[in-house]
Design a protein around this motif. Structure first.
Motif, PDB file in Angstrom:
ATOM      1  N   MET A 155      10.474  31.223  28.270  1.00  0.00           N
ATOM      2  CA  MET A 155      11.543  31.305  29.229  1.00  0.00           C
ATOM      3  C   MET A 155      11.030  31.052  30.646  1.00  0.00           C
ATOM      4  SD  MET A 155      14.234  34.338  29.726  1.00  0.00           S
ATOM      5  CE  MET A 155      14.083  35.155  31.278  1.00  0.00           C
ATOM      6  N   ALA A 156       9.977  31.721  31.069  1.00  0.00           N
ATOM      7  CA  ALA A 156       9.455  31.556  32.426  1.00  0.00           C
ATOM      8  C   ALA A 156       8.796  30.191  32.612  1.00  0.00           C
ATOM      9  CB  ALA A 156       8.463  32.667  32.738  1.00  0.00           C
ATOM     10  N   LYS A 157       8.354  29.578  31.520  1.00  0.00           N
ATOM     11  CA  LYS A 157       7.677  28.285  31.625  1.00  0.00           C
ATOM     12  C   LYS A 157       8.600  27.216  32.204  1.00  0.00           C
ATOM     13  CE  LYS A 157       5.227  24.897  28.883  1.00  0.00           C
ATOM     14  NZ  LYS A 157       4.790  24.486  27.576  1.00  0.00           N
ATOM     15  N   ASN A 158       9.842  27.199  31.822  1.00  0.00           N
ATOM     16  CA  ASN A 158      10.773  26.170  32.281  1.00  0.00           C
ATOM     17  C   ASN A 158      11.369  26.460  33.651  1.00  0.00           C
ATOM     18  OD1 ASN A 158      10.401  24.698  29.974  1.00  0.00           O
ATOM     19  ND2 ASN A 158      12.071  25.676  28.890  1.00  0.00           N
ATOM     20  N   ASP A 159      11.306  27.706  34.116  1.00  0.00           N
ATOM     21  CA  ASP A 159      11.917  28.056  35.391  1.00  0.00           C
ATOM     22  C   ASP A 159      11.145  27.501  36.580  1.00  0.00           C
ATOM     23  OD1 ASP A 159      13.909  29.388  34.105  1.00  0.00           O
ATOM     24  OD2 ASP A 159      12.992  31.358  34.302  1.00  0.00           O
ATOM     25  N   VAL A 160       9.820  27.608  36.565  1.00  0.00           N
ATOM     26  CA  VAL A 160       9.026  27.219  37.722  1.00  0.00           C
ATOM     27  C   VAL A 160       8.673  25.733  37.708  1.00  0.00           C
ATOM     28  CG1 VAL A 160       6.888  27.655  38.963  1.00  0.00           C
ATOM     29  CG2 VAL A 160       8.093  29.544  37.913  1.00  0.00           C
ATOM     30  N   ARG A 161       8.324  25.185  36.545  1.00  0.00           N
ATOM     31  CA  ARG A 161       7.903  23.781  36.469  1.00  0.00           C
ATOM     32  C   ARG A 161       8.797  23.002  35.493  1.00  0.00           C
ATOM     33  NH1 ARG A 161       3.440  22.706  39.162  1.00  0.00           N
ATOM     34  NH2 ARG A 161       3.219  20.711  38.165  1.00  0.00           N
ATOM     35  N   PRO A 162       9.988  22.588  35.926  1.00  0.00           N
ATOM     36  CA  PRO A 162      10.876  21.854  35.017  1.00  0.00           C
ATOM     37  C   PRO A 162      10.416  20.416  34.821  1.00  0.00           C
ATOM     38  CG  PRO A 162      11.841  21.970  37.180  1.00  0.00           C
ATOM     39  CD  PRO A 162      10.594  22.802  37.223  1.00  0.00           C
ATOM     40  N   VAL A 163      10.842  19.826  33.724  1.00  0.00           N
ATOM     41  CA  VAL A 163      10.574  18.424  33.436  1.00  0.00           C
ATOM     42  C   VAL A 163      11.595  17.588  34.202  1.00  0.00           C
ATOM     43  CG1 VAL A 163      10.540  16.670  31.630  1.00  0.00           C
ATOM     44  CG2 VAL A 163       9.641  18.945  31.175  1.00  0.00           C
ATOM     45  N   VAL A 164      11.123  16.573  34.933  1.00  0.00           N
ATOM     46  CA  VAL A 164      12.030  15.706  35.691  1.00  0.00           C
ATOM     47  C   VAL A 164      11.770  14.257  35.322  1.00  0.00           C
ATOM     48  CG1 VAL A 164      12.287  17.272  37.639  1.00  0.00           C
ATOM     49  CG2 VAL A 164      10.470  15.585  37.677  1.00  0.00           C
ATOM     50  N   LYS A 165      12.814  13.444  35.434  1.00  0.00           N
ATOM     51  CA  LYS A 165      12.718  12.002  35.203  1.00  0.00           C
ATOM     52  C   LYS A 165      12.627  11.311  36.547  1.00  0.00           C
ATOM     53  CE  LYS A 165      15.127  10.499  31.073  1.00  0.00           C
ATOM     54  NZ  LYS A 165      16.356   9.863  30.596  1.00  0.00           N
ATOM     55  N   LEU A 166      11.702  10.369  36.665  1.00  0.00           N
ATOM     56  CA  LEU A 166      11.584   9.558  37.870  1.00  0.00           C
ATOM     57  C   LEU A 166      12.054   8.151  37.524  1.00  0.00           C
ATOM     58  CD1 LEU A 166       8.037  10.657  39.032  1.00  0.00           C
ATOM     59  CD2 LEU A 166      10.218  11.492  39.862  1.00  0.00           C
ATOM     60  N   ARG A 167      13.128   7.690  38.178  1.00  0.00           N
ATOM     61  CA  ARG A 167      13.689   6.364  37.896  1.00  0.00           C
ATOM     62  C   ARG A 167      13.320   5.386  39.001  1.00  0.00           C
ATOM     63  NH1 ARG A 167      16.968   4.429  34.198  1.00  0.00           N
ATOM     64  NH2 ARG A 167      17.531   6.502  33.513  1.00  0.00           N
ATOM     65  N   SER A 168      12.982   4.162  38.613  1.00  0.00           N
ATOM     66  CA  SER A 168      12.571   3.117  39.545  1.00  0.00           C
ATOM     67  C   SER A 168      13.712   2.709  40.465  1.00  0.00           C
ATOM     68  CB  SER A 168      12.095   1.896  38.766  1.00  0.00           C
ATOM     69  OG  SER A 168      11.840   0.832  39.639  1.00  0.00           O
ATOM     70  N   THR A 169      13.374   2.471  41.747  1.00  0.00           N
ATOM     71  CA  THR A 169      14.375   1.990  42.700  1.00  0.00           C
ATOM     72  C   THR A 169      14.473   0.472  42.667  1.00  0.00           C
ATOM     73  OG1 THR A 169      12.742   1.973  44.468  1.00  0.00           O
ATOM     74  CG2 THR A 169      14.076   3.940  44.243  1.00  0.00           C
ATOM     75  N   ALA A 170      13.639  -0.186  41.854  1.00  0.00           N
ATOM     76  CA  ALA A 170      13.679  -1.647  41.747  1.00  0.00           C
ATOM     77  C   ALA A 170      14.843  -2.129  40.886  1.00  0.00           C
ATOM     78  CB  ALA A 170      12.361  -2.167  41.174  1.00  0.00           C
ATOM     79  N   GLY A 171      15.516  -1.201  40.207  1.00  0.00           N
ATOM     80  CA  GLY A 171      16.672  -1.588  39.403  1.00  0.00           C
ATOM     81  C   GLY A 171      16.338  -2.036  38.000  1.00  0.00           C
ATOM     82  N   THR A 172      15.102  -1.811  37.564  1.00  0.00           N
ATOM     83  CA  THR A 172      14.705  -2.238  36.228  1.00  0.00           C
ATOM     84  C   THR A 172      15.067  -1.212  35.162  1.00  0.00           C
ATOM     85  OG1 THR A 172      12.518  -1.266  36.511  1.00  0.00           O
ATOM     86  CG2 THR A 172      12.771  -3.583  37.106  1.00  0.00           C
ATOM     87  N   GLY A 173      15.326   0.021  35.564  1.00  0.00           N
ATOM     88  CA  GLY A 173      15.646   1.069  34.607  1.00  0.00           C
ATOM     89  C   GLY A 173      14.423   1.761  34.040  1.00  0.00           C
ATOM     90  N   TYR A 174      13.230   1.412  34.517  1.00  0.00           N
ATOM     91  CA  TYR A 174      12.000   2.021  34.031  1.00  0.00           C
ATOM     92  C   TYR A 174      11.890   3.447  34.559  1.00  0.00           C
ATOM     93  CZ  TYR A 174       7.187   2.324  32.456  1.00  0.00           C
ATOM     94  OH  TYR A 174       6.045   2.689  31.795  1.00  0.00           O
TER      95      TYR A 174
END
Length: 54
Positions: A1-20
Motif C-alpha cells: 500500500m505505501a509503495k504506490n503512494d510515494v513513488r507512483p508509476v508514470v508514463k512519459l509521452r513524446s512531444t514529437a507526436g510519434t506516440g512513443y
C-alpha cells in the motif's frame, strides 16, 4: 500500500507526436508537478521532451 503512494508509476509521452512512451517512477514528494524529461525518441531519431501523462 505505501509503495504506490510515494513513488507512483508514470508514463512519459513524446512531444514529437510519434506516440512513443517511456515508463518510469517518480517521487511525489520531490516532484509534485508533472515530470518533463529530455530523452531519445527512436521513432523520430532525435532527443525530444517527454511529458508526464496522467
Amino acid at each position: 500500500m505505501a509503495k504506490n503512494d510515494v513513488r507512483p508509476v508514470v508514463k512519459l509521452r513524446s512531444t514529437a507526436g510519434t506516440g512513443y512512451t517511456y515508463v518510469t517512477r517518480k517521487n511525489r514528494r520531490n516532484d509534485p508537478d508533472r515530470l518533463v524529461m529530455r530523452k531519445y525518441d527512436p521513432m523520430a531519431r532525435v532527443h525530444v521532451e517527454f511529458r508526464e501523462e496522467r
